[in-house]
Scaffold this active site. Structure first.
Site, mmCIF file in Angstrom:
data_model
loop_
_atom_site.group_PDB
_atom_site.id
_atom_site.type_symbol
_atom_site.label_atom_id
_atom_site.label_comp_id
_atom_site.label_asym_id
_atom_site.label_seq_id
_atom_site.Cartn_x
_atom_site.Cartn_y
_atom_site.Cartn_z
ATOM 1 N N SER A 119 0.995 -0.925 0.370
ATOM 2 C CA SER A 119 0.311 -0.613 0.104
ATOM 3 C C SER A 119 0.569 1.390 0.039
ATOM 4 O O SER A 119 1.906 1.667 0.129
ATOM 5 C CB SER A 119 -1.121 0.262 1.114
ATOM 6 O OG SER A 119 -1.892 1.094 1.334
ATOM 7 N N TYR A 142 -1.537 0.318 10.950
ATOM 8 C CA TYR A 142 -2.017 -0.916 9.505
ATOM 9 C C TYR A 142 -0.708 -0.781 8.217
ATOM 10 O O TYR A 142 -0.458 -1.614 7.587
ATOM 11 C CB TYR A 142 -3.232 -0.421 8.913
ATOM 12 C CG TYR A 142 -3.365 -0.885 7.569
ATOM 13 C CD1 TYR A 142 -3.389 -1.847 6.762
ATOM 14 C CD2 TYR A 142 -3.551 -0.044 6.072
ATOM 15 C CE1 TYR A 142 -3.631 -2.614 5.620
ATOM 16 C CE2 TYR A 142 -2.878 -0.161 4.880
ATOM 17 C CZ TYR A 142 -3.802 -1.248 5.242
ATOM 18 O OH TYR A 142 -4.089 -1.456 3.178
ATOM 19 N N LYS A 146 2.584 -3.212 6.123
ATOM 20 C CA LYS A 146 2.292 -3.525 5.114
ATOM 21 C C LYS A 146 3.969 -3.034 4.756
ATOM 22 O O LYS A 146 4.287 -4.105 4.084
ATOM 23 C CB LYS A 146 1.553 -2.496 4.522
ATOM 24 C CG LYS A 146 0.052 -3.178 4.417
ATOM 25 C CD LYS A 146 -0.495 -3.793 3.862
ATOM 26 C CE LYS A 146 -1.450 -4.649 3.830
ATOM 27 N NZ LYS A 146 -2.252 -6.080 2.477
#
Ligand SMILES: NC(=O)c1ccc[n+]([C@@H]2O[C@H](COP(=O)([O-])OP(=O)(O)OC[C@H]3O[C@@H](n4cnc5c(N)ncnc54)[C@H](O)[C@@H]3O)[C@@H](O)[C@H]2O)c1
Length: 322
Positions: A119, A142, A146
Protein backbone atom coordinates in the site's frame (compact mmCIF):
# COMPACT_ATOMS: atom_id res chain seq x y z
CA UNK A 1 -1.33 -21.29 -14.71
CA UNK A 2 -2.87 -22.34 -11.39
CA UNK A 3 -2.68 -19.35 -9.02
CA UNK A 4 -3.52 -19.42 -5.33
CA UNK A 5 -5.27 -16.14 -4.49
CA UNK A 6 -5.59 -15.38 -0.79
CA UNK A 7 -8.31 -12.82 -0.11
CA UNK A 8 -9.78 -13.65 -3.53
CA UNK A 9 -13.35 -13.00 -2.40
CA UNK A 10 -12.46 -9.41 -1.48
CA UNK A 11 -12.89 -6.29 -3.58
CA UNK A 12 -9.55 -6.26 -5.42
CA UNK A 13 -8.88 -10.01 -5.22
CA UNK A 14 -12.16 -10.89 -6.93
CA UNK A 15 -11.32 -8.61 -9.87
CA UNK A 16 -7.98 -10.39 -10.27
CA UNK A 17 -9.68 -13.82 -10.06
CA UNK A 18 -12.11 -12.77 -12.79
CA UNK A 19 -9.28 -11.61 -15.08
CA UNK A 20 -7.27 -14.78 -14.42
CA UNK A 21 -10.29 -16.90 -15.40
CA UNK A 22 -10.94 -14.79 -18.50
CA UNK A 23 -7.46 -15.43 -19.83
CA UNK A 24 -7.57 -19.17 -19.09
CA UNK A 25 -5.68 -19.34 -15.79
CA UNK A 26 -7.16 -21.08 -12.75
CA UNK A 27 -7.56 -19.11 -9.52
CA UNK A 28 -7.68 -21.18 -6.34
CA UNK A 29 -9.17 -18.93 -3.65
CA UNK A 30 -8.20 -19.08 0.02
CA UNK A 31 -10.25 -16.72 2.17
CA UNK A 32 -11.91 -16.65 5.58
CA UNK A 33 -14.65 -14.51 3.97
CA UNK A 34 -14.55 -12.14 6.97
CA UNK A 35 -14.74 -9.02 4.79
CA UNK A 36 -15.10 -10.80 1.43
CA UNK A 37 -18.15 -12.34 -0.24
CA UNK A 38 -18.33 -15.92 -1.43
CA UNK A 39 -20.69 -14.97 -4.28
CA UNK A 40 -17.91 -12.90 -5.86
CA UNK A 41 -16.01 -16.12 -6.61
CA UNK A 42 -18.96 -18.35 -7.44
CA UNK A 43 -17.90 -21.33 -9.52
CA UNK A 44 -14.26 -21.07 -8.39
CA UNK A 45 -12.55 -23.31 -5.86
CA UNK A 46 -12.81 -21.59 -2.45
CA UNK A 47 -10.95 -22.88 0.60
CA UNK A 48 -12.25 -21.17 3.75
CA UNK A 49 -9.23 -20.58 5.93
CA UNK A 50 -7.79 -17.87 8.18
CA UNK A 51 -4.26 -17.64 6.77
CA UNK A 52 -3.00 -16.21 10.07
CA UNK A 53 -4.47 -18.99 12.20
CA UNK A 54 -2.82 -21.94 13.94
CA UNK A 55 -2.19 -24.76 11.53
CA UNK A 56 -2.51 -22.48 8.50
CA UNK A 57 0.99 -23.29 7.15
CA UNK A 58 0.26 -27.00 6.83
CA UNK A 59 -3.22 -26.38 5.34
CA UNK A 60 -1.83 -23.87 2.84
CA UNK A 61 1.03 -26.16 1.84
CA UNK A 62 -1.46 -29.03 1.35
CA UNK A 63 -3.65 -26.85 -0.85
CA UNK A 64 -0.62 -25.66 -2.86
CA UNK A 65 0.50 -29.24 -3.47
CA UNK A 66 -2.91 -30.80 -4.13
CA UNK A 67 -3.98 -27.95 -6.44
CA UNK A 68 -0.59 -27.88 -8.25
CA UNK A 69 -0.21 -24.17 -7.54
CA UNK A 70 2.49 -22.36 -9.55
CA UNK A 71 2.22 -18.86 -8.01
CA UNK A 72 0.52 -17.00 -5.17
CA UNK A 73 -1.15 -13.61 -5.04
CA UNK A 74 -1.56 -12.61 -1.40
CA UNK A 75 -4.35 -10.09 -0.80
CA UNK A 76 -5.70 -11.42 2.51
CA UNK A 77 -5.27 -8.73 5.13
CA UNK A 78 -7.23 -6.42 7.40
CA UNK A 79 -7.14 -2.85 6.10
CA UNK A 80 -8.93 -0.47 8.47
CA UNK A 81 -6.55 2.14 9.85
CA UNK A 82 -8.59 3.07 12.99
CA UNK A 83 -9.06 -0.63 13.81
CA UNK A 84 -5.30 -1.13 13.44
CA UNK A 85 -4.71 1.69 15.93
CA UNK A 86 -7.12 0.08 18.42
CA UNK A 87 -5.89 -3.50 17.88
CA UNK A 88 -2.21 -3.36 16.81
CA UNK A 89 -1.35 -6.84 18.09
CA UNK A 90 -4.24 -8.44 16.22
CA UNK A 91 -3.28 -6.51 13.07
CA UNK A 92 0.26 -7.74 13.37
CA UNK A 93 -0.93 -11.33 13.75
CA UNK A 94 -3.36 -11.02 10.85
CA UNK A 95 -1.25 -9.10 8.37
CA UNK A 96 2.36 -9.94 9.24
CA UNK A 97 1.48 -13.42 10.56
CA UNK A 98 -0.62 -14.04 7.44
CA UNK A 99 2.16 -13.27 4.96
CA UNK A 100 4.66 -15.18 7.13
CA UNK A 101 2.45 -18.29 6.95
CA UNK A 102 1.95 -17.92 3.21
CA UNK A 103 5.73 -17.65 2.65
CA UNK A 104 6.38 -20.62 4.94
CA UNK A 105 3.86 -22.72 3.02
CA UNK A 106 5.33 -21.63 -0.33
CA UNK A 107 8.81 -22.72 0.78
CA UNK A 108 7.40 -26.02 2.12
CA UNK A 109 5.45 -26.75 -1.06
CA UNK A 110 8.08 -25.39 -3.46
CA UNK A 111 5.97 -22.60 -4.97
CA UNK A 112 8.42 -20.00 -6.34
CA UNK A 113 6.42 -16.85 -7.22
CA UNK A 114 4.53 -14.29 -5.13
CA UNK A 115 2.69 -11.02 -5.63
CA UNK A 116 2.09 -9.22 -2.33
CA UNK A 117 -0.56 -6.52 -1.77
CA UNK A 118 1.19 -3.56 -0.27
CA UNK A 119 0.00 0.00 0.00
CA UNK A 120 0.99 3.63 -0.43
CA UNK A 121 0.46 3.65 3.36
CA UNK A 122 4.10 2.48 3.64
CA UNK A 123 5.15 6.03 2.66
CA UNK A 124 3.33 7.52 5.66
CA UNK A 125 3.25 11.26 5.45
CA UNK A 126 4.83 11.51 1.99
CA UNK A 127 3.74 14.45 -0.13
CA UNK A 128 3.70 15.30 -3.80
CA UNK A 129 4.81 12.81 -6.42
CA UNK A 130 6.11 9.75 -4.59
CA UNK A 131 8.61 7.34 -6.14
CA UNK A 132 9.54 3.92 -4.76
CA UNK A 133 12.78 5.18 -3.24
CA UNK A 134 10.96 7.74 -1.07
CA UNK A 135 11.43 7.14 2.66
CA UNK A 136 9.11 4.47 4.04
CA UNK A 137 7.83 5.85 7.33
CA UNK A 138 4.28 4.58 7.86
CA UNK A 139 2.27 6.60 10.35
CA UNK A 140 -0.14 3.94 11.62
CA UNK A 141 -0.06 0.25 12.58
CA UNK A 142 -1.80 -0.79 9.34
CA UNK A 143 0.94 0.83 7.24
CA UNK A 144 3.60 -0.72 9.44
CA UNK A 145 2.13 -4.21 8.92
CA UNK A 146 2.41 -3.66 5.16
CA UNK A 147 6.01 -2.47 5.37
CA UNK A 148 6.95 -5.36 7.66
CA UNK A 149 5.22 -7.67 5.17
CA UNK A 150 7.36 -6.28 2.34
CA UNK A 151 10.54 -6.80 4.38
CA UNK A 152 9.58 -10.38 5.16
CA UNK A 153 8.78 -11.07 1.52
CA UNK A 154 12.15 -9.58 0.48
CA UNK A 155 14.10 -11.59 3.08
CA UNK A 156 12.34 -14.86 2.29
CA UNK A 157 12.72 -14.33 -1.46
CA UNK A 158 16.45 -13.78 -1.06
CA UNK A 159 16.96 -16.73 1.31
CA UNK A 160 14.75 -19.27 -0.44
CA UNK A 161 15.15 -18.41 -4.11
CA UNK A 162 11.65 -17.02 -4.58
CA UNK A 163 10.64 -14.28 -7.02
CA UNK A 164 8.31 -11.67 -5.57
CA UNK A 165 6.81 -8.27 -6.25
CA UNK A 166 5.12 -6.03 -3.68
CA UNK A 167 2.57 -3.75 -5.33
CA UNK A 168 1.97 -0.48 -3.50
CA UNK A 169 -1.56 0.57 -4.41
CA UNK A 170 -2.61 4.20 -4.24
CA UNK A 171 -6.36 5.07 -3.97
CA UNK A 172 -8.28 2.16 -5.44
CA UNK A 173 -11.83 2.88 -6.62
CA UNK A 174 -14.50 1.92 -9.16
CA UNK A 175 -15.73 -1.51 -10.25
CA UNK A 176 -14.96 -3.73 -13.21
CA UNK A 177 -18.22 -5.61 -12.71
CA UNK A 178 -21.08 -4.26 -10.54
CA UNK A 179 -21.24 -7.42 -8.42
CA UNK A 180 -17.55 -7.09 -7.49
CA UNK A 181 -17.81 -3.48 -6.29
CA UNK A 182 -16.41 -2.23 -2.99
CA UNK A 183 -19.19 -2.43 -0.41
CA UNK A 184 -17.12 -1.36 2.58
CA UNK A 185 -17.72 2.29 3.39
CA UNK A 186 -14.10 3.12 4.22
CA UNK A 187 -12.89 5.13 1.23
CA UNK A 188 -13.97 8.45 -0.28
CA UNK A 189 -16.17 7.16 -3.16
CA UNK A 190 -18.35 4.76 -1.11
CA UNK A 191 -18.50 7.30 1.74
CA UNK A 192 -19.90 9.97 -0.57
CA UNK A 193 -22.35 7.55 -2.21
CA UNK A 194 -23.63 6.44 1.18
CA UNK A 195 -24.24 10.04 2.26
CA UNK A 196 -26.04 10.79 -1.01
CA UNK A 197 -28.25 7.72 -0.53
CA UNK A 198 -29.25 9.05 2.86
CA UNK A 199 -30.05 12.48 1.34
CA UNK A 200 -27.19 13.93 3.42
CA UNK A 201 -24.55 16.35 2.15
CA UNK A 202 -21.24 14.70 1.25
CA UNK A 203 -18.39 15.87 3.45
CA UNK A 204 -15.14 17.50 2.44
CA UNK A 205 -12.51 17.69 5.16
CA UNK A 206 -10.71 20.97 4.56
CA UNK A 207 -10.75 23.30 1.54
CA UNK A 208 -7.80 25.46 2.56
CA UNK A 209 -4.95 23.23 1.40
CA UNK A 210 -2.34 24.72 -0.95
CA UNK A 211 -3.93 23.03 -4.01
CA UNK A 212 -5.78 24.62 -6.96
CA UNK A 213 -9.27 24.11 -5.44
CA UNK A 214 -8.13 23.94 -1.81
CA UNK A 215 -9.06 20.26 -1.28
CA UNK A 216 -6.68 17.32 -1.00
CA UNK A 217 -5.33 15.68 -4.14
CA UNK A 218 -4.99 11.92 -4.44
CA UNK A 219 -4.12 9.39 -7.14
CA UNK A 220 -7.34 7.46 -7.79
CA UNK A 221 -6.76 4.29 -9.76
CA UNK A 222 -9.45 2.06 -11.27
CA UNK A 223 -9.63 -1.38 -9.67
CA UNK A 224 -9.50 -2.99 -13.12
CA UNK A 225 -6.21 -1.22 -13.80
CA UNK A 226 -4.96 -2.50 -10.45
CA UNK A 227 -6.08 -6.01 -11.40
CA UNK A 228 -4.31 -5.80 -14.76
CA UNK A 229 -1.13 -4.70 -12.97
CA UNK A 230 -1.23 -7.98 -11.03
CA UNK A 231 -1.33 -10.02 -14.21
CA UNK A 232 1.57 -8.04 -15.65
CA UNK A 233 3.52 -8.53 -12.42
CA UNK A 234 2.77 -12.24 -12.37
CA UNK A 235 3.88 -12.66 -15.97
CA UNK A 236 7.14 -10.85 -15.30
CA UNK A 237 8.24 -13.10 -12.44
CA UNK A 238 9.52 -16.00 -14.51
CA UNK A 239 12.05 -13.80 -16.29
CA UNK A 240 13.41 -11.53 -13.54
CA UNK A 241 16.70 -11.94 -11.75
CA UNK A 242 15.97 -9.76 -8.71
CA UNK A 243 14.34 -11.65 -5.81
CA UNK A 244 12.03 -8.80 -4.75
CA UNK A 245 10.89 -5.44 -6.02
CA UNK A 246 8.32 -2.96 -4.70
CA UNK A 247 6.37 -1.04 -7.36
CA UNK A 248 3.83 1.78 -7.15
CA UNK A 249 0.46 1.20 -8.77
CA UNK A 250 -1.28 4.46 -9.56
CA UNK A 251 -2.09 6.64 -12.54
CA UNK A 252 0.53 9.33 -12.03
CA UNK A 253 -2.34 11.86 -12.13
CA UNK A 254 -3.97 13.64 -9.23
CA UNK A 255 -7.67 14.33 -8.75
CA UNK A 256 -8.97 16.54 -5.98
CA UNK A 257 -11.51 15.51 -3.37
CA UNK A 258 -13.68 18.32 -4.74
CA UNK A 259 -13.50 16.79 -8.27
CA UNK A 260 -14.52 13.39 -6.93
CA UNK A 261 -17.37 14.70 -4.80
CA UNK A 262 -18.73 16.94 -7.58
CA UNK A 263 -18.32 14.14 -10.12
CA UNK A 264 -20.42 11.85 -7.94
CA UNK A 265 -23.03 14.57 -7.23
CA UNK A 266 -23.44 15.21 -10.97
CA UNK A 267 -24.18 11.53 -11.50
CA UNK A 268 -26.95 11.50 -8.92
CA UNK A 269 -30.29 13.32 -9.15
CA UNK A 270 -31.05 15.96 -6.50
CA UNK A 271 -27.74 15.50 -4.73
CA UNK A 272 -27.29 17.95 -1.85
CA UNK A 273 -24.33 20.31 -1.97
CA UNK A 274 -21.19 19.19 -0.18
CA UNK A 275 -20.43 20.57 3.26
CA UNK A 276 -16.91 21.59 4.15
CA UNK A 277 -15.62 20.59 7.57
CA UNK A 278 -12.29 21.18 9.29
CA UNK A 279 -9.18 19.36 8.03
CA UNK A 280 -8.60 15.88 9.45
CA UNK A 281 -5.34 15.35 11.30
CA UNK A 282 -2.68 13.67 9.19
CA UNK A 283 -4.11 14.29 5.68
CA UNK A 284 -1.28 15.53 3.41
CA UNK A 285 -2.30 18.06 0.74
CA UNK A 286 -1.32 15.98 -2.30
CA UNK A 287 -0.10 12.41 -2.84
CA UNK A 288 0.44 11.11 -6.38
CA UNK A 289 2.25 7.97 -7.50
CA UNK A 290 5.37 8.18 -9.59
CA UNK A 291 4.62 5.40 -12.06
CA UNK A 292 7.80 5.44 -14.16
CA UNK A 293 9.24 2.31 -12.60
CA UNK A 294 6.21 0.03 -13.04
CA UNK A 295 5.83 1.24 -16.62
CA UNK A 296 9.49 0.57 -17.35
CA UNK A 297 9.66 -2.82 -15.61
CA UNK A 298 6.24 -4.31 -16.36
CA UNK A 299 5.14 -2.31 -19.40
CA UNK A 300 1.95 -1.58 -17.43
CA UNK A 301 0.18 1.73 -17.40
CA UNK A 302 -3.29 2.68 -16.06
CA UNK A 303 -5.80 2.86 -18.91
CA UNK A 304 -8.80 4.40 -17.17
CA UNK A 305 -9.44 7.89 -15.83
CA UNK A 306 -11.60 9.49 -13.17
CA UNK A 307 -14.77 9.47 -15.31
CA UNK A 308 -14.61 5.71 -15.76
CA UNK A 309 -13.94 5.24 -12.06
CA UNK A 310 -16.94 7.37 -11.07
CA UNK A 311 -19.30 5.95 -13.75
CA UNK A 312 -18.51 2.38 -12.72
CA UNK A 313 -18.77 3.12 -8.99
CA UNK A 314 -22.13 4.87 -9.34
CA UNK A 315 -23.70 2.20 -11.54
CA UNK A 316 -22.43 -0.59 -9.28
CA UNK A 317 -23.76 1.23 -6.22
CA UNK A 318 -27.13 1.77 -7.90
CA UNK A 319 -27.31 -1.93 -8.77
CA UNK A 320 -26.59 -2.89 -5.18
CA UNK A 321 -29.15 -0.58 -3.63
CA UNK A 322 -31.79 -0.83 -6.38
N1 LIG B 1 -8.73 -1.13 -1.21
C1 LIG B 1 -7.70 -0.31 -1.10
O1 LIG B 1 -7.84 0.90 -1.31
C2 LIG B 1 -6.31 -0.84 -0.78
C3 LIG B 1 -5.23 0.06 -0.84
C4 LIG B 1 -3.95 -0.42 -0.55
C5 LIG B 1 -3.77 -1.76 -0.22
N2 LIG B 1 -4.83 -2.60 -0.15
C6 LIG B 1 -4.59 -4.00 0.21
O2 LIG B 1 -5.18 -4.82 -0.79
C7 LIG B 1 -5.62 -6.05 -0.23
C8 LIG B 1 -7.05 -6.31 -0.62
O3 LIG B 1 -7.85 -5.22 -0.19
P1 LIG B 1 -9.40 -5.10 -0.55
O4 LIG B 1 -9.69 -3.66 -0.69
O5 LIG B 1 -9.77 -6.03 -1.62
O6 LIG B 1 -10.01 -5.56 0.86
P2 LIG B 1 -11.17 -6.62 1.17
O7 LIG B 1 -11.41 -6.51 2.65
O8 LIG B 1 -12.33 -6.46 0.27
O9 LIG B 1 -10.45 -7.99 0.83
C9 LIG B 1 -9.61 -8.67 1.72
C10 LIG B 1 -9.97 -10.14 1.61
O10 LIG B 1 -9.08 -10.90 2.42
C11 LIG B 1 -9.82 -11.76 3.28
N3 LIG B 1 -9.02 -11.90 4.50
C12 LIG B 1 -8.58 -10.92 5.33
N4 LIG B 1 -7.83 -11.44 6.30
C13 LIG B 1 -7.80 -12.78 6.09
C14 LIG B 1 -7.17 -13.88 6.77
N5 LIG B 1 -6.46 -13.69 7.89
N6 LIG B 1 -7.32 -15.12 6.26
C15 LIG B 1 -8.04 -15.32 5.12
N7 LIG B 1 -8.67 -14.34 4.46
C16 LIG B 1 -8.54 -13.08 4.94
C17 LIG B 1 -11.14 -11.05 3.49
O11 LIG B 1 -12.19 -11.94 3.86
C18 LIG B 1 -11.39 -10.44 2.11
O12 LIG B 1 -12.01 -11.34 1.23
C19 LIG B 1 -5.36 -5.93 1.28
O13 LIG B 1 -4.14 -6.57 1.58
C20 LIG B 1 -5.25 -4.44 1.50
O14 LIG B 1 -4.44 -4.14 2.61
C21 LIG B 1 -6.10 -2.17 -0.43
Amino acid sequence: MRVLVTGGSGYIGSHVCRLLLERGDTPIVVDDVATGRAERVQGMVLHRLDVSGDGAVARLADIMRSESVAAVIHFAARKQVPESVARPLWYSRQNIGGVRNVLDAMVTAGVPALIFSSSAAVYGDARGVVAEDAPTEPVNPYGRTKLAGEWLVADAARAHGLRAISLRYFNVAGAGWPELADRAVLNLVPMVLERLDAGAPPRIFGDDYPTPDGTCIRDFVHVLDIAEAHLAALDSLSSVAVPHRALNVGTGQGASVHDVVEGLRERRADAPRAEVLARRAGDPAAVIADVDQIERELGWRAQRGLNEILDSAVSAWRGASG
